[in-house]
Write an enzyme that holds these catalytic residues in place. Structure first.
Site, PDB file in Angstrom:
ATOM      1  N   ARG A   1      -3.686   9.764   5.152  1.00 61.27           N
ATOM      2  CA  ARG A   1      -3.346   8.643   4.279  1.00 61.27           C
ATOM      3  C   ARG A   1      -1.915   8.739   3.786  1.00 61.27           C
ATOM      4  NH1 ARG A   1      -7.293   4.728   4.286  1.00 61.27           N
ATOM      5  NH2 ARG A   1      -6.031   3.924   2.582  1.00 61.27           N
ATOM      6  N   VAL A   2      -1.290   7.590   3.673  1.00 59.90           N
ATOM      7  CA  VAL A   2       0.044   7.568   3.088  1.00 59.90           C
ATOM      8  C   VAL A   2      -0.002   6.953   1.693  1.00 59.90           C
ATOM      9  CG1 VAL A   2       1.255   7.519   5.287  1.00 59.90           C
ATOM     10  CG2 VAL A   2       0.547   5.371   4.235  1.00 59.90           C
ATOM     11  N   ASP A   3      -1.188   6.537   1.253  1.00 57.37           N
ATOM     12  CA  ASP A   3      -1.307   5.993  -0.101  1.00 57.37           C
ATOM     13  C   ASP A   3      -2.010   7.023  -0.981  1.00 57.37           C
ATOM     14  OD1 ASP A   3      -3.890   5.921   0.842  1.00 57.37           O
ATOM     15  OD2 ASP A   3      -4.020   3.742   0.912  1.00 57.37           O
ATOM     16  N   ASP A   4      -2.467   6.615  -2.137  1.00 56.35           N
ATOM     17  CA  ASP A   4      -3.085   7.570  -3.055  1.00 56.35           C
ATOM     18  C   ASP A   4      -4.583   7.707  -2.828  1.00 56.35           C
ATOM     19  OD1 ASP A   4      -0.701   8.174  -4.117  1.00 56.35           O
ATOM     20  OD2 ASP A   4      -0.855   6.783  -5.803  1.00 56.35           O
ATOM     21  N   VAL A   5      -4.985   7.579  -1.568  1.00 54.15           N
ATOM     22  CA  VAL A   5      -6.386   7.801  -1.245  1.00 54.15           C
ATOM     23  C   VAL A   5      -6.464   9.168  -0.578  1.00 54.15           C
ATOM     24  CG1 VAL A   5      -8.286   7.035   0.232  1.00 54.15           C
ATOM     25  CG2 VAL A   5      -6.920   5.363  -1.015  1.00 54.15           C
TER      26      VAL A   5
END
Ligand code: PRX
Length: 670
Positions: free
Chosen positions: A548-552
């Site tokens: 993941r590149v997001d906050d997941v």
């Protein structure tokens, strides 16, 4: 479009038995086209419509869709209407709109109609070895119909939500199919979620009924699901939402009826009512675009997202991906270790396999109970041919002695599958060499709750594998890798993974929040669906997912938002701030001392608000967090501190207070 042609090409090779498409040819074809992007010459619609194989938007998916039963067809119009480009208006995806069907009918009645009524649909293996059961397609349909009739009788109608909070009993797929049969929208909540998480989901979708059981055994533990449901339903009442019926299955091997707490007037025993209903139930024909289910998944803010899937496209897509990615044959015995509380259990325990008439094994217990050889014993017991699991399970069993694997013959295994997170090459090799005796290809399937089905996946007989790579896109899927500015990058590269055009199994919206749907998935890179994953493509065109590149984040293959864990931590009265990796950095209220007890009670806050699987393994006391001047936490630095890569901290001069970094390092083993 080069993606299309590339995969139509690979598809064309499939049935010929000439077998192995040379992936190199495919890639060369793709690349030479890509470099002449402006010169693409499309077939005319007249030619496409009569061709043996055509592009996904034209005849391709409609040809496949003809294998299913449709009460009313989709006519001559286009089978897909889509706008994925936020700049051109509301994002919309519709497949087979106007056609009517029923997925339960297709998964059961249609299979029985073709003569497979006496085939085993479900094998069930209980927590304790030796405790098992099975149902033929005929028997499964009867059970589904009885429950469907009961639900109708208490007033559940097409479009109504039903929350299912059940462990891996046969009753879980039965309940899903019963809802689908009457057009009700199921929302399965993973039975590892806490009362608060369950309540949050009930409050969002407001079901008429919740279906649960009194308790379940997982390994040596007993989990009292009815108590958790009671607590959740109470919390809902406190928030002005009351659910009329709590249908409770008596799971005798875990807990007796008499010991179960009961709310008269609301609670009903499953076994008291369903046997009284007829074993046939008329089907509710629904539009291809009517809702099938809602499944809540973690996003990068605290509130889970209600991912909405509809009927027709999802049906065609899950069935087709299952068939090709696992090389499914009617004689296969298929076992997917995922729980139906996650998308994998929706698409590849329930719908995809039953739509193919497969024999599916469902396992109630834990993979290391009574010992670490349980999975391989089960493989031998049922002669499992297709085994689909997650890298986290592979890694945990890989740590145990090889004899746990080799005491079972595993001769029946044919294809192995992996999903949920990148499988590291060493785990891949162990899975391939030890479990599969170097004989079984591994389908490393990349996909998401949102995508409904496999997106990038090996076709196990078709092309060579590379350990750790999900290989190539499924038919008609057009992945692209873009840079930060959203420009597509070609050849060997790495960047953000997006998808260019819709596919039948795509989710259609986030329940009650189409704006969040557009903002999260379609605004970051206009013109594309943004997956949230990083990806690189190597010189041979293979895809390598990098996470993941997001906050997941991914905890044991379960997807969880950092924000969800953070909000559970900061809800603790003595905690001021938290940033999570699930190595948690925690800042206390000024003056509160660190202590072992406090550490435990913080972990407890996460366990009770989200579920035990999300509990942080490590809490790192943080007098302050590294933040930019605008207040954004620099997680990159936290990750480096957590993994002790102190010489790779990078530039910290942009921090509002660079000295917090030294403080954090000093407290590393506190
Ligand atoms: O990061 C990717 C990872 O799991 C995410 C989707 O999680 P969820 O919606 O819970 O669905 C899991 C089951 C489909 C993706 O964004 N992921 C899933 N499969 C893979 C993967 N990462 C690498 N390789 C995979 N095969």
């Amino acid at each position: 479009t080069s993606g299309h042609l590339r995969h139509v090409e690979s598809m064309a090779q499939l049935p010929s038995g000439a077998g192995r498409i040379s992936h190199l040819n495919a890639v060369v074809l793709g690349e030479s086209l890509a470099s002449e992007e402006h010169d693409l010459v499309f077939p005319s619609p007249e030619f496409s419509s009569q061709a043996l194989l055509s592009s996904p938007e034209h005849g391709f998916w409609s040809e496949i869709a003809k294998e299913f039963y449709w009460k009313k067809g989709w006519g001559d119009g286009p089978i897909v209407e889509q706008n994925l480009d936020v700049r051109k208006g509301t994002v919309k995806i519709e497949w087979f709109k106007g056609a009517t069907t029923n997925i339960c009918y297709n998964a059961l009645d249609r299979i029985i109609g073709r003569g497979d009524g006496n085939k085993i649909a479900l094998y069930w293996e209980g927590n304790e070895p030796g405790h098992d059961a099975k149902l033929t397609y005929n028997e499964l349909l009867e059970k589904v119909c009885q429950l469907a009739n009961y639900l109708k009788d208490i007033g559940v109608k097409k479009g109504d939500a039903v929350v299912i909070y059940l462990p891996m009993l046969m009753e879980l797929p039965i309940a899903m199919l019963a809802c689908a049969r009457i057009g009700a929208v199921h929302s399965v909540v993973f039975a590892g979620f806490s009362a608060e998480s369950l309540a949050q989901r009930i409050l969002d979708c407001r079901p008429k009924v919740i279906i649960t059981c009194n308790a379940v055994r997982r390994g040596p533990k007993v989990i009292h699901l009815k108590d958790i449901s009671d607590a959740a339903l109470l919390e809902c009442v406190n928030n002005g939402v009351s659910v009329g019926v709590c249908l409770t299955y008596e799971n005798q091997s875990a807990m007796k009826k008499e010991a179960t707490k009961w709310v008269e007037g609301r609670d009903i025993w499953w076994q008291d009512v369903t046997p009284k209903y007829p074993t046939t139930c008329a089907v509710e024909w629904v539009d291809a675009e009517d809702s099938l289910f809602l499944l809540y998944t973690s996003g990068s803010t605290g509130k889970p997202k209600g991912v909405l899937h509809t009927t027709g496209g999802y049906m065609v897509y899950t069935a087709t991906t299952f068939k090709y990615a696992f090389d499914y044959k009617p004689s296969d015995i298929y076992w997917c270790t995922a729980d139906c509380g996650w998308i994998t259990g929706h698409s590849y325990v329930t719908y995809g396999p039953f739509l193919n008439g497969a024999s599916v094994l469902v396992f109630e217990g834990a993979p290391n109970y009574p010992d670490a050889g349980r999975c391989w014993d089960i493989v031998d017991k049922y002669k499992v041919t297709l085994f689909y699991t997650a890298p986290t399970l592979v890694r945990s069993l890989m740590r145990e002695k090889t004899e746990y694997v080799t005491r079972a013959s595993r001769k029946s295994l044919r294809v192995l599958g992996s999903v949920g997170e990148p499988i590291n090459p060493s785990a891949w090799r162990w899975f391939f060499n030890v479990v599969g005796d170097s004989r079984c290809p591994i389908s490393d399937t990349w996909w998401q709750t949102e995508t409904g089905g496999f997106m990038i996946t090996p076709l196990p007989g078709a092309w060579p594998q590379k350990p750790g790579s999900a290989t190539f896109p499924f038919f008609g899927v057009q992945p692209v890798i873009v840079d930060e500015k959203g420009n597509e990058i070609g050849g060997e590269c790495s960047g953000y993974l997006c998808i260019k055009s819709s596919w039948p199994g795509a989710f259609r919206t986030l329940y009650g929040d189409h704006e969040r749907y557009e903002t999260t998935y379609f605004k970051p890179f206009p013109g594309y669906y943004f997956t949230g994953d990083g990806c690189s493509r190597d010189g041979d065109g293979y895809h390598w997912l990098t996470g993941r590149v997001d906050d997941v984040i991914n905890v044991s293959g379960h997807r969880i938002g950092t924000a969800e864990v953070e909000s559970a931590l900061v809800s603790h009265p003595q905690c001021a701030e938290a940033a999570v990796g699930i190595y948690a950095f925690v800042t206390l209220i000024d003056g509160v001392p660190y202590s072992q007890e406090l550490r435990q009670s913080l972990v407890l806050a996460v366990r009770s608000q989200i579920g035990a699987f999300a509990a942080p393994d490590k809490i790192h006391w943080a007098p302050g967090l590294p933040k930019t001047r605008s207040g954004k936490i620099m997680r990159r630095i936290l990750r480096k501190i957590a993994s002790r890569q102190l010489d790779e901290l990078g530039d910290i001069s942009t921090l509002a207070d660079p000295s917090v970094v030294d403080q954090l390092i000093a407290l590393t083993d506190s």
